[in-house]
Write a protein that holds these residues in place. Structure first.
Motif, PDB file in Angstrom:
ATOM      1  N   SER A  96       3.825  15.076   9.648  1.00 29.06           N
ATOM      2  CA  SER A  96       3.654  13.974  10.693  1.00 29.06           C
ATOM      3  C   SER A  96       3.260  14.337  11.961  1.00 29.06           C
ATOM      4  N   GLU A 140       3.466   7.169  10.633  1.00 29.43           N
ATOM      5  CA  GLU A 140       4.923   7.065   9.834  1.00 29.43           C
ATOM      6  C   GLU A 140       5.487   5.941  10.643  1.00 29.43           C
ATOM      7  N   ASP A 144       0.195   8.304   7.070  1.00 31.98           N
ATOM      8  CA  ASP A 144       1.221   9.043   6.820  1.00 31.98           C
ATOM      9  C   ASP A 144       2.314   8.276   5.755  1.00 31.98           C
ATOM     10  N   GLU A 145       2.444   8.809   4.554  1.00 28.45           N
ATOM     11  CA  GLU A 145       3.333   8.280   3.519  1.00 28.45           C
ATOM     12  C   GLU A 145       2.841   6.779   3.422  1.00 28.45           C
TER      13      GLU A 145
END
Ligand SMILES: Nc1ncnc2c1ncn2[C@@H]1O[C@H](COP(=O)(O)OP(=O)(O)OP(=O)(O)O)[C@@H](O)[C@H]1O
Ligand SMILES: [Mg+2]
Length: 332
Positions: free
Chosen positions: A47, A87, A163-164
């Motif tokens: 991140s 994130e 991010d994810e």
């Protein structure tokens, strides 16, 4: 920007937080149209790296260029090139889905006319049509994720950083997001981080594994398997003189073939054996022909075992820890 310039270039990136080195001399490039998977355990620095790439966090040292522009000196322009889903995906809880996306689209410089058409497209792509009039604060986690993804791709930027993006999604939604990301291949440059390794393997052209702020390994998923394992594995179910005759027969087929593991024989006398070899090419047919023709054995099954990316991840992060923990000056 010239066609052969990489979309993203990161050189010797360092970021420390109050004495903790989160990113430690990270370097990599991403070609235009490439989909890069960013993998690493918790706290690896994924991140942090993504925040620096998108211009939201300054680095201590190192260079990042996006579409040929330095993030350090042109962070506003760079932000226009990137669709970023951070994130935890912070969203305003009091706005309606379409109202929020409309507002973000205007901020990104889309004209009202174009925005109407594009909004419909994106709501459709992210399967959000049903909830377009809902207040964001009342949405489930999965739907909130999808609003974040919709926002990232809304203005069709040349670079997408997520991010994810699939965290908290159900398996059906993961499939939708995977197809969505695959549909961007060749058109946009994409970096995604994820802990879902098979998914990264299916979606990404290249994988970069980081651990403790350092790049541990990178490459195409198939190359990483080879690099980390250095051998191929086969499983066979075979009856007969496996203890004495088989090892010699295997060496005649391929000198580096040997039995790594042997199970107990079942009621019919068949054992499950695991074979390894440094040979990279597929020996399946050769093995099958040689063993089937040999009257001392009866062969019931033969299978080439592909190590999963999970194995690669574990092996390479372990290797990274070994390197970090090794005493100074120790050679490996
Ligand atoms: N704002 C902050 N202040 C201090 N330390 C931080 C801060 N943000 C991150 N860190 C530290 O930097 C390191 C890298 O964190 P980062 O969030 O980049 O990891 P990550 O790979 O994204 O992990 P995860 O998979 O858990 O999201 C960790 O040691 C973390 O504790
Ligand atoms: Mg993270």
């Amino acid at each position: 920007m010239s066609a052969d310039l990489p979309a993203i270039e990161v050189r010797d990136l360092v970021k420390t937080y109050a004495g903790v080195t989160a990113v430690n001399k990270v370097s990599f490039t991403v070609a235009r149209g490439e989909i890069l998977g960013f993998l690493g355990p918790n706290g690896a620095g994924k991140s942090t790296t993504m925040r620096i790439l998108t211009g939201y966090l300054p680095a201590n040292s190192g260079q990042v260029t996006v579409c040929g522009l330095s993030v350090a000196t042109h962070s506003d322009e760079v932000k226009n090139f990137i669709g970023y889903m951070p994130e935890n995906n912070p969203l305003p809880d009091d706005m309606r889905v379409s109202e929020y996306l409309h507002y973000r689209g205007r901020l990104k410089g889309l004209s009202r006319g174009k925005l109407g058409v594009r909004l419909d497209e994106v709501l459709d792509l992210c399967d959000l049509k049903r909830v377009r009039h809902r207040i964001i604060g009342t949405l489930s986690k999965g739907f909130r994720q999808r609003v974040g993804i919709a926002e990232a791709i809304l203005a069709e930027p040349p670079v997408i950083i997520m991010d994810e993006p699939t965290i908290g999604l159900d398996p059906h939604q993961i499939l939708i997001v995977r197809d969505l990301i695959a549909s961007l291949r060749g058109r946009m440059t994409v970096i995604i981080s994820s802990h879902i390794l098979p998914e990264i393997e299916m979606t990404c052209d290249r994988v970069l594994i980081i651990n403790q702020g350092r790049v541990v390994t990178q490459g195409a998923p198939a190359d990483l398997r080879r690099e980390v394992f250095g051998h191929s594995r086969y499983e066979l179910e075979i009856a007969g003189d496996t203890a004495a005759a088989l090892p010699a027969a295997l060496v005649r087929i391929e000198p580096t073939l040997h039995i790594a593991d042997a199970g107990e024989p079942d009621a019919a006398g068949f054992r499950k054996l695991s074979l390894t070899t440094v040979r990279d090419d597929d020996l399946g047919e050769t093995l099958l022909r040689a063993l089937a023709a040999d009257e001392r054995f009866r062969l019931r099954a033969l299978n080439r075992v592909q190590p999963s990316l999970e194995d690669v991840f574990l092996a390479s992060t372990r290797r990274g820890w070994d390197a970090v923990d090794a005493p100074k000056g120790a050679s490996k």
